[in-house]
Design an enzyme around this catalytic site. Structure first.
Site, mmCIF file in Angstrom:
data_model
loop_
_atom_site.group_PDB
_atom_site.id
_atom_site.type_symbol
_atom_site.label_atom_id
_atom_site.label_comp_id
_atom_site.label_asym_id
_atom_site.label_seq_id
_atom_site.Cartn_x
_atom_site.Cartn_y
_atom_site.Cartn_z
ATOM 1 N N LEU A 209 -3.470 15.468 -24.624
ATOM 2 C CA LEU A 209 -4.330 15.956 -25.718
ATOM 3 C C LEU A 209 -3.558 16.538 -26.896
ATOM 4 O O LEU A 209 -3.985 17.507 -27.517
ATOM 5 C CB LEU A 209 -5.340 17.006 -25.204
ATOM 6 C CG LEU A 209 -6.335 16.556 -24.142
ATOM 7 C CD1 LEU A 209 -7.298 17.699 -23.814
ATOM 8 C CD2 LEU A 209 -7.127 15.342 -24.582
ATOM 9 N N CYS B 247 -10.621 14.606 -19.293
ATOM 10 C CA CYS B 247 -9.232 14.189 -19.481
ATOM 11 C C CYS B 247 -8.433 14.509 -18.224
ATOM 12 O O CYS B 247 -8.354 15.669 -17.819
ATOM 13 C CB CYS B 247 -8.605 14.895 -20.669
ATOM 14 S SG CYS B 247 -6.859 14.466 -20.854
ATOM 15 N N THR C 155 -10.317 7.677 -18.390
ATOM 16 C CA THR C 155 -9.324 6.954 -17.589
ATOM 17 C C THR C 155 -9.379 7.351 -16.110
ATOM 18 O O THR C 155 -9.856 8.424 -15.757
ATOM 19 C CB THR C 155 -7.910 7.240 -18.120
ATOM 20 O OG1 THR C 155 -7.741 8.657 -18.183
ATOM 21 C CG2 THR C 155 -7.719 6.658 -19.495
#
Lengths: 258, 313
Positions: free
Chosen positions: B73, B130, B193
């Site tokens: 990030l 994330c 992901t």
């Protein structure tokens, strides 16, 4: 920067796992600075998926040709090594900021140091420097005799020394061993190779004008993915960064953390 | 009306194609290559309250039909996104979806409140999935109660509709999706992901400096299709689908599964012109299959056929 098809003119194995490929196409019109690279799509399928960043070792504007030199090490570069003359390649480039040759004038002397697969972009560099009347000394480092390439090509432009880690060719050891021996006079140092080599050169010549070309794993090659960022030196907060793909790959010594 | 246009909460899309967050920076790089106005929307890089450097390199590794990333990030922080990045994107007539990330619920609330007030931000994408950050990130997206709480808190302060990005790294994705819908989310984006790893045979160590990373690319498309097919039948809010989209055919497969629009991620790295290429090809592919408007494609896989029973339901 542009994405275009280039035609493979030749493909030659020049040392252990090292290949030199000549490409032809209008993309060459955009190439100027030595040290820039291209991002090549090796297959049209999904394996391998990502492009491969490969440095440009020679620019021949007149014939709209360039040479790229790479080490066939992983799957992608091994597939690239299987390509035949006549085939077309999907090439994105030229990318990155290369070595600046404008700062050097006729009569200046440059030291050029390359290690392994960092050697290729320095060939176009020495060509351009010599064209400007700058004389060059080259020190090239490799693992072993079978890995040595471009010695004669560099020797055409100036004194060229080779070091091999196992001592099977040239000086035994690293490029720094050669440098201690020859103590070359120079105003500017240009280097490309493994990070420990670049770090050693940065420490060896703290008072000289030094430019280093970095290597890092890349996703996009155009600055969007943030895969290849590095910290800046003298940045106590640690939030500042440079992207190797678009801010580099060439940096001034002392600019980024190696 | 264009055959590609569609209205979603906060988003008046001229086509259903948008670059996915984290794969397009803040648009500057791609703006050098083509006119960003062709895009349906842009999902900008995750923004946190403070600047974030991210993880050590190497941050990417290739894998069969995909890639692993552990960027962590990295972003310039809320202040710079508001003062530098969003004004740049205001030069384009493209709705912006701002991806909001944080370590604590208060961080999400702060960023959501301020960034949603920016004039060219049309929607938020809440990043609670994330896999590459140790605090926050995925921790919020794997527990239905926590996902509910953070979504509700952000909804209360946001001036624009809120989409929540789901993690595939859960046992029961529908449970999380339903909790998020109940918290008031206006839409879902899925999938983030998949947590993965590669090991270097020479060193015996993980290839990524972070150890693990998020798997993206064509390799994850079937997982995303399955999850969207499942979730779109359980919620009534729209879904923006993503994961391995490379072609107009892929887009239609996502729409058939139940997505209302589609984001393109990793493919931008393979071909920086992939979004405009897909936008150009999509009407031809639809015509070939006999569709006049993309709305006819949405959820086609379950709307016209008997429902597929999921093992967990």
């Amino acid at each position: 920067m542009k994405k275009a098809w280039m035609t493979i003119i030749s493909q030659t194995n020049i040392a252990r796992n090292i290949y030199e490929m000549t490409l032809e196409g209008e993309l060459v019109d955009l190439m100027s600075s030595p040290g820039q690279f291209v991002h090549i799509r090796v297959t049209e399928g999904f394996d391998t998926l990502l492009r491969r960043p490969i440095s440009i070792s020679c620019i021949d504007k007149e014939n709209r040709q360039c040479k790229i030199t790479y080490r066939a090490e992983g799957k992608g570069t091994m597939l690239l090594a299987l390509k035949q003359p006549g085939e077309k390649l999907d090439v994105l480039g030229p990318l990155g900021n290369g070595f600046t040759v404008d700062e050097l004038q006729r009569g200046d002397h440059a030291l050029i140091v390359g290690g392994g697969i960092g050697v290729p972009p320095l060939l176009e560099l020495t060509k351009q420097l010599n064209r400007r009347g700058v004389s060059t000394t080259h020190v090239l480092g490799f693992q072993s005799k079978e890995d040595v390439f471009y010695k004669n090509e560099f020797a055409y432009f100036g004194d060229t020394y080779v070091a091999t880690v196992d001592g099977t060719y040239g000086t035994e050891g690293f490029v720094t061993n050669v440098l201690e021996e020859i103590q070359p006079p120079f105003t500017t140092l240009f280097a490309c190779g493994p990070t420990p080599m670049l770090g050693a050169l940065e420490n060896l010549y703290p008072d000289k004008n030094v430019y280093l070309s970095l290597e890092e794993r890349m996703g996009c090659g155009i600055g969007a993915c943030f895969a290849c960022v590095c910290h800046l030196q003298n940045d106590p907060e640690g939030y500042s960064y440079k992207k190797v793909c678009t801010d580099g790959p060439v940096f001034r010594a002392g600019e980024v953390v190696l | 009306m264009s055959c590609l246009s569609i209205k979603l909460p906060g988003l008046d899309l001229k086509n259903p194609i948008m670059p996915a967050s984290g794969c397009f920076g803040f648009g500057r790089e791609y703006a050098k290559l083509y006119d960003l106005n062709v895009l349906g929307a842009i999902m900008i890089k995750a923004t946190t309250a403070e600047p974030r450097f991210g993880n050590p390199t190497p941050r990417v590794a290739e894998t069969n039909a995909g890639m692993l990333n552990a960027i962590g990030l990295q972003n310039p922080g809320l202040e710079k996104v508001l003062s530098e990045e969003l004004p740049f994107l205001a030069n384009y007539n493209v709705p912006i979806i701002a991806n909001v990330a944080g370590s604590l619920i208060e961080d999400y609330v702060k960023v959501a409140k301020e960034i949603s007030a920016a004039p060219n931000v049309h929607a938020l994408e809440l990043n609670i999935s994330c896999p590459n950050v140790k605090t926050g990130g995925i921790a919020f997206g794997t527990d239905p109660a926590v996902a509910f709480e953070v979504t509700k808190a952000v909804k209360e302060v946001s001036e624009v509709p809120v989409y929540v990005k789901l993690s595939p790294n859960v046992a029961n994705i529908s449970e999380i999706a339903v909790a998020i819908e109940q918290a008031g989310a206006d839409g879902l984006t899925m999938i983030n992901t998949l947590l993965g790893m590669r090991i270097d045979l020479k060193t015996g160590r993980p290839v990524l400096a972070n150890g693990t990373g998020g798997l993206s690319g064509p390799a994850i498309k079937p997982v995303a299709i399955r999850m969207i097919h499942e979730v779109s039948q359980k919620v009534s809010i729209p879904i923006i689908g993503m994961g391995g989209v490379q072609s107009a055919e892929d887009v239609l497969e996502y729409l058939f599964a139940g997505a209302s629009a589609v984001a393109v991620g990793t493919a931008n790295f393979v071909d920086p012109f992939i979004c405009p290429t897909i936008i150009e090809e999509l009407p031809y592919k639809m015509h070939e299959l006999g569709f006049e408007h993309i709305s006819e494609c949405i959820g086609r896989s379950w709307k016209q056929h008997a429902k597929i029973a999921y093992s967990r339901t």
